[in-house]
Design a protein around this motif. Structure first.
Motif, mmCIF file in Angstrom:
data_model
loop_
_atom_site.group_PDB
_atom_site.id
_atom_site.type_symbol
_atom_site.label_atom_id
_atom_site.label_comp_id
_atom_site.label_asym_id
_atom_site.label_seq_id
_atom_site.Cartn_x
_atom_site.Cartn_y
_atom_site.Cartn_z
ATOM 1 N N ARG A 207 0.833 -1.208 0.000
ATOM 2 C CA ARG A 207 0.000 0.000 0.000
ATOM 3 C C ARG A 207 0.867 1.257 0.000
ATOM 4 O O ARG A 207 0.586 2.222 -0.718
ATOM 5 N N VAL A 208 1.913 1.254 0.830
ATOM 6 C CA VAL A 208 2.768 2.427 0.926
ATOM 7 C C VAL A 208 3.514 2.664 -0.383
ATOM 8 O O VAL A 208 3.609 3.802 -0.868
ATOM 9 N N ILE A 209 4.046 1.617 -0.975
ATOM 10 C CA ILE A 209 4.787 1.751 -2.231
ATOM 11 C C ILE A 209 3.875 2.266 -3.337
ATOM 12 O O ILE A 209 4.262 3.121 -4.141
ATOM 13 N N THR A 210 2.644 1.770 -3.370
ATOM 14 C CA THR A 210 1.680 2.262 -4.356
ATOM 15 C C THR A 210 1.462 3.760 -4.181
ATOM 16 O O THR A 210 1.407 4.514 -5.151
ATOM 17 N N GLY A 211 1.363 4.172 -2.927
ATOM 18 C CA GLY A 211 1.193 5.595 -2.654
ATOM 19 C C GLY A 211 2.397 6.408 -3.086
ATOM 20 O O GLY A 211 2.260 7.503 -3.638
ATOM 21 N N LEU A 212 3.592 5.899 -2.833
ATOM 22 C CA LEU A 212 4.801 6.608 -3.230
ATOM 23 C C LEU A 212 4.892 6.738 -4.743
ATOM 24 O O LEU A 212 5.275 7.784 -5.273
ATOM 25 N N GLU A 213 4.528 5.686 -5.441
ATOM 26 C CA GLU A 213 4.600 5.708 -6.901
ATOM 27 C C GLU A 213 3.578 6.662 -7.502
ATOM 28 O O GLU A 213 3.823 7.274 -8.547
ATOM 29 N N ALA A 214 2.440 6.775 -6.840
ATOM 30 C CA ALA A 214 1.361 7.615 -7.371
ATOM 31 C C ALA A 214 1.422 9.038 -6.871
ATOM 32 O O ALA A 214 0.581 9.854 -7.259
ATOM 33 N N GLN A 215 2.389 9.332 -6.020
ATOM 34 C CA GLN A 215 2.430 10.660 -5.411
ATOM 35 C C GLN A 215 2.560 11.726 -6.479
ATOM 36 O O GLN A 215 3.489 11.699 -7.280
ATOM 37 N N ARG B 184 -7.925 15.908 -6.383
ATOM 38 C CA ARG B 184 -8.405 15.368 -5.112
ATOM 39 C C ARG B 184 -7.285 14.694 -4.336
ATOM 40 O O ARG B 184 -7.241 14.774 -3.105
ATOM 41 N N GLU B 185 -6.382 14.006 -5.041
ATOM 42 C CA GLU B 185 -5.279 13.329 -4.338
ATOM 43 C C GLU B 185 -4.357 14.343 -3.685
ATOM 44 O O GLU B 185 -3.892 14.139 -2.556
ATOM 45 N N GLN B 186 -4.095 15.429 -4.389
ATOM 46 C CA GLN B 186 -3.242 16.470 -3.809
ATOM 47 C C GLN B 186 -3.917 17.141 -2.613
ATOM 48 O O GLN B 186 -3.273 17.431 -1.605
ATOM 49 N N LEU B 187 -5.214 17.384 -2.743
ATOM 50 C CA LEU B 187 -5.957 17.954 -1.616
ATOM 51 C C LEU B 187 -5.906 17.028 -0.406
ATOM 52 O O LEU B 187 -5.723 17.471 0.732
ATOM 53 N N ALA B 188 -6.056 15.724 -0.638
ATOM 54 C CA ALA B 188 -6.035 14.755 0.459
ATOM 55 C C ALA B 188 -4.655 14.688 1.107
ATOM 56 O O ALA B 188 -4.537 14.634 2.340
ATOM 57 N N ALA B 189 -3.603 14.701 0.287
ATOM 58 C CA ALA B 189 -2.245 14.634 0.825
ATOM 59 C C ALA B 189 -1.943 15.854 1.690
ATOM 60 O O ALA B 189 -1.387 15.744 2.783
ATOM 61 N N PHE B 190 -2.330 17.026 1.188
ATOM 62 C CA PHE B 190 -2.111 18.252 1.958
ATOM 63 C C PHE B 190 -2.926 18.243 3.253
ATOM 64 O O PHE B 190 -2.441 18.646 4.312
#
Length: 361
Positions: free
Chosen positions: A118-126, A179-185
């Motif tokens: 899960r974490v690696i997927t998140g890093l790749e999609a960041q 939306r992903e950027q909003l969620a990360a922030f």
């Protein structure tokens, strides 16, 4: 290949974690090991790992505080919390937003592998432009620090300003966030707000309980107005917790301020100076002082000066001018006006009456 920092105070468990990581079949490598939170913070700054496996229970600086400090320096790092108690969680929604995970001891190989996936997927999609915007923007670091202090000291005005600065900086880095950027922030802001609770003395359970619902709401943020409304709710919820749980601490703070005023009233101590002494904002100290004592800071200071003046009028042969200066009044006229308003007589009349009473005794 993604680098991992292992943080565990028990040597055998740390070796076990290394074994699991090295044999999990994922594109990861162990970059370093830390035996406590302080070492973790120092190594994270040196090694700049992609992932941190962090034990929550450690002597000294615990895993929660270490996590906050590491993410303050490197918001892009993914931290997987390891706990034997199952009490720490920013919520399942936070995990789904690809920002963190947590595992229960004893860690099972398949569970760790799934968490790393899960974490690696998140890093790749960041998304570009977000991963290190706090770490690379000093102005935003300052705004985040101000938000922590504002929550700690219940200063809603400063908190609002800090949130606005953070959002403005975020927009300058991303332009038109998805939306992903909003969620990360949003999660980074939530972690920052949590540091404010920690600074105010909250434990990990209290931080978790305050942040779970807020973290679940991140999935609903789809626009800038939605982000701003959610961010305002974040600081209000956190400040409310500090206000509700710091009643005893507040009384102790006011006692310290009153003692400081007693020692220094004669030289004109100010609200700003007293606030700095107890590490509060002047605005918050002013409200707190009035709430706990029933009088304003200036009213209390004036009362101290008049009490000192009355003692000197009876026990010394100083002139009225000298006494006014000694207790912190700038001139005799103002001192006399304040004295008469509070005591009903002038300083000279008070002295004469006190000396007459003394002679009769």
């Amino acid at each position: 290949m993604y680098s991992i920092l292992l943080v565990e105070d028990e040597e055998l468990e740390r070796k076990f974690l290394r074994h699991l990581v090295e044999n999990c079949g994922r594109p990861v490598r162990v970059a370093g090991e830390a035996a406590n939170g302080k070492e973790a913070v120092e190594l994270a700054e040196m090694l700049n790992p992609d992932i941190v496996l962090m034990d929550i229970r450690m002597p000294g600086m615990d895993g929660l505080e270490a996590t906050a400090r590491i993410k303050a320096k490197n918001p892009a790092v993914e931290v997987i919390i390891i706990t034997a108690h199952g009490r720490f969680s920013y919520s399942q929604q936070a995990i789904k937003n690809k920002v963190s995970d947590y595992l229960l001891k004893p860690v099972q190989p398949e569970v760790l592998a799934e968490a790393l996936d899960r974490v690696i997927t998140g890093l790749e999609a960041q998304p570009p432009g977000v991963e290190r915007f706090l770490a690379t923007a000093p102005a935003l670091n300052a705004a985040a620090s101000d938000l922590v202090k504002a929550i700690r000291y219940c200063d809603a005005g400063t908190a609002r300003q800090s949130v606005n600065r953070l959002v403005d900086g975020f927009l300058s880095e991303t332009g038109h966030p998805d939306r992903e950027q909003l969620a990360a922030f949003a999660f980074e802001m939530l972690v920052t707000a949590g540091q404010g609770l920690l600074a105010a003395g909250a434990g990990e359970v209290a931080v978790s309980s305050q942040q779970n619902d807020l973290a679940r709401e991140i999935k609903n943020i789809s626009s800038l107005p939605g982000l701003v409304a959610w961010a305002e709710k974040v600081y209000r919820v956190h400040i409310s917790w500090v206000q509700e749980h710091n009643a005893t601490g507040d009384r102790a703070v006011i006692r310290r301020v009153q003692e400081y005023m007693r020692r220094h009233y004669s030289r004109g101590v100010t609200l700003e100076e007293a606030a700095g002494y107890v590490h509060l904002s002047p605005a918050y100290l002013s409200r707190l002082f009035k709430q706990k004592t029933g009088s304003s800071f200036v009213e209390h200071l004036t009362a101290l000066r008049l009490e000192g003046a009355k003692e000197l009028l009876i026990a010394s042969d100083q002139t009225i001018d000298q006494i006014a200066t000694t207790v912190g009044f700038k001139n005799n006229s103002y001192f006399t006006a304040v004295f008469k308003k509070r005591e009903g007589v002038t300083p000279s009349e008070f002295r004469a009456r006190g000396q007459a009473d003394g002679s009769r005794a």
